[in-house]
Design a protein around this motif. Structure first.
Motif, PDB file in Angstrom:
ATOM      1  N   ASP A  25       0.813  -1.221   0.000  1.00  0.00           N
ATOM      2  CA  ASP A  25       0.000   0.000   0.000  1.00  0.00           C
ATOM      3  C   ASP A  25       0.847   1.272   0.000  1.00  0.00           C
ATOM      4  N   GLU A  26       2.159   1.141   0.163  1.00  0.00           N
ATOM      5  CA  GLU A  26       3.073   2.284   0.094  1.00  0.00           C
ATOM      6  C   GLU A  26       3.497   2.597  -1.341  1.00  0.00           C
ATOM      7  N   LEU A  27       3.293   1.663  -2.260  1.00  0.00           N
ATOM      8  CA  LEU A  27       3.757   1.837  -3.634  1.00  0.00           C
ATOM      9  C   LEU A  27       3.230   3.106  -4.305  1.00  0.00           C
ATOM     10  N   PRO A  28       1.947   3.438  -4.235  1.00  0.00           N
ATOM     11  CA  PRO A  28       1.489   4.656  -4.907  1.00  0.00           C
ATOM     12  C   PRO A  28       2.235   5.913  -4.457  1.00  0.00           C
ATOM     13  N   ARG A  29       2.498   6.041  -3.156  1.00  0.00           N
ATOM     14  CA  ARG A  29       3.238   7.206  -2.653  1.00  0.00           C
ATOM     15  C   ARG A  29       4.669   7.192  -3.183  1.00  0.00           C
ATOM     16  N   GLU A  34       5.810   5.788  -5.887  1.00  0.00           N
ATOM     17  CA  GLU A  34       5.801   6.048  -7.324  1.00  0.00           C
ATOM     18  C   GLU A  34       5.577   7.536  -7.610  1.00  0.00           C
ATOM     19  N   ARG A  35       4.694   8.187  -6.873  1.00  0.00           N
ATOM     20  CA  ARG A  35       4.478   9.638  -7.058  1.00  0.00           C
ATOM     21  C   ARG A  35       5.753  10.417  -6.751  1.00  0.00           C
ATOM     22  N   GLU A  36       6.378  10.087  -5.643  1.00  0.00           N
ATOM     23  CA  GLU A  36       7.587  10.810  -5.232  1.00  0.00           C
ATOM     24  C   GLU A  36       8.736  10.574  -6.203  1.00  0.00           C
ATOM     25  N   SER A  41       8.518   9.759  -9.375  1.00  0.00           N
ATOM     26  CA  SER A  41       8.184  10.454 -10.625  1.00  0.00           C
ATOM     27  C   SER A  41       8.529  11.933 -10.512  1.00  0.00           C
ATOM     28  N   GLU A 101       8.884  -0.281 -11.500  1.00  0.00           N
ATOM     29  CA  GLU A 101       8.469   0.861 -12.317  1.00  0.00           C
ATOM     30  C   GLU A 101       9.709   1.710 -12.592  1.00  0.00           C
ATOM     31  N   TRP A 135      11.139   5.774 -14.303  1.00  0.00           N
ATOM     32  CA  TRP A 135      10.795   7.138 -14.696  1.00  0.00           C
ATOM     33  C   TRP A 135      11.984   7.783 -15.401  1.00  0.00           C
TER      34      TRP A 135
END
Length: 186
Positions: A54-58, A60-62, A64, A180, A182
């Motif tokens: 559940d930490e992955l979205p944060r 990935e945003r950071e 990116s 992922e 970037w």
């Protein structure tokens, strides 16, 4: 998941290092080392350790955001050294300052291992346990191997991407997969 953030050298840079390191495998003590797989060679920017899904979205945003704020830069694999009698590594040349700034920004954004507060870019070639790394009363094979890499200078390449990597452990060597990636700013 056991994660880290890295810059992955291109296959041509890895092959140059494979060729330069090939004679090291014939040196005394080389058979007692755990050699890393060239397919997994990378320049770690930050080691994150165990991370919940559940930490992955944060993350990935950071990542990116950080990638978009830092330019691509030119690097080359060069030279060699050791971390005591524990590891043999290849060094990095070129725009190392830009790589260090990128690593600092990644660590500030997503955290990471504070065990090594100063970023020392390197690519690990071989590891040794204390018993494997030293012959009785000696310093072990690593210093001679690092000296043999002293004059190695690979061609420069563009470090234009950061990647979130997953480390799979278990039997045998670690296996790395890209979660992922970037592109860095142009």
């Amino acid at each position: 998941m056991r994660l880290f953030v890295a810059v992955n050298p291109p296959a041509t840079a890895k092959q140059e290092l494979v060729d330069a390191a090939a004679p090291l495998h014939g040196l005394p003590g080389a058979d007692g080392l755990r050699w890393t797989d060239p397919a997994g060679w990378h320049l770690t920017l930050a080691f994150l350790g165990e991370v919940e899904a559940d930490e992955l979205p944060r993350l990935e945003r950071e990542l990116s955001r950080v990638a978009g704020e830092h330019p691509a830069h030119r690097l080359g694999l060069a030279g060699g050294g050791t971390f005591g009698d524990r590891a043999l590594w290849a060094g990095v040349a070129g725009e190392v300052r830009a790589l260090r700034q990128l690593a600092e920004a990644v660590r500030a954004a997503v955290g990471g291992d504070d065990e090594h507060p100063v970023y020392r870019p390197h690519l690990t070639l071989a590891r040794s346990g204390a018993a494997r790394g030293r012959e009785r009363g000696g310093t072990g094979p690593l210093p001679a191997m690092a000296a043999a890499l002293h004059d190695f200078r690979g061609a420069e390449w563009s470090a234009g991407r950061i990647q979130l990597m997953r480390s799979g452990t278990g039997y045998g060597p670690s296996r790395y997969t890209v979660v992922e990636g970037w592109p860095l700013a142009r």
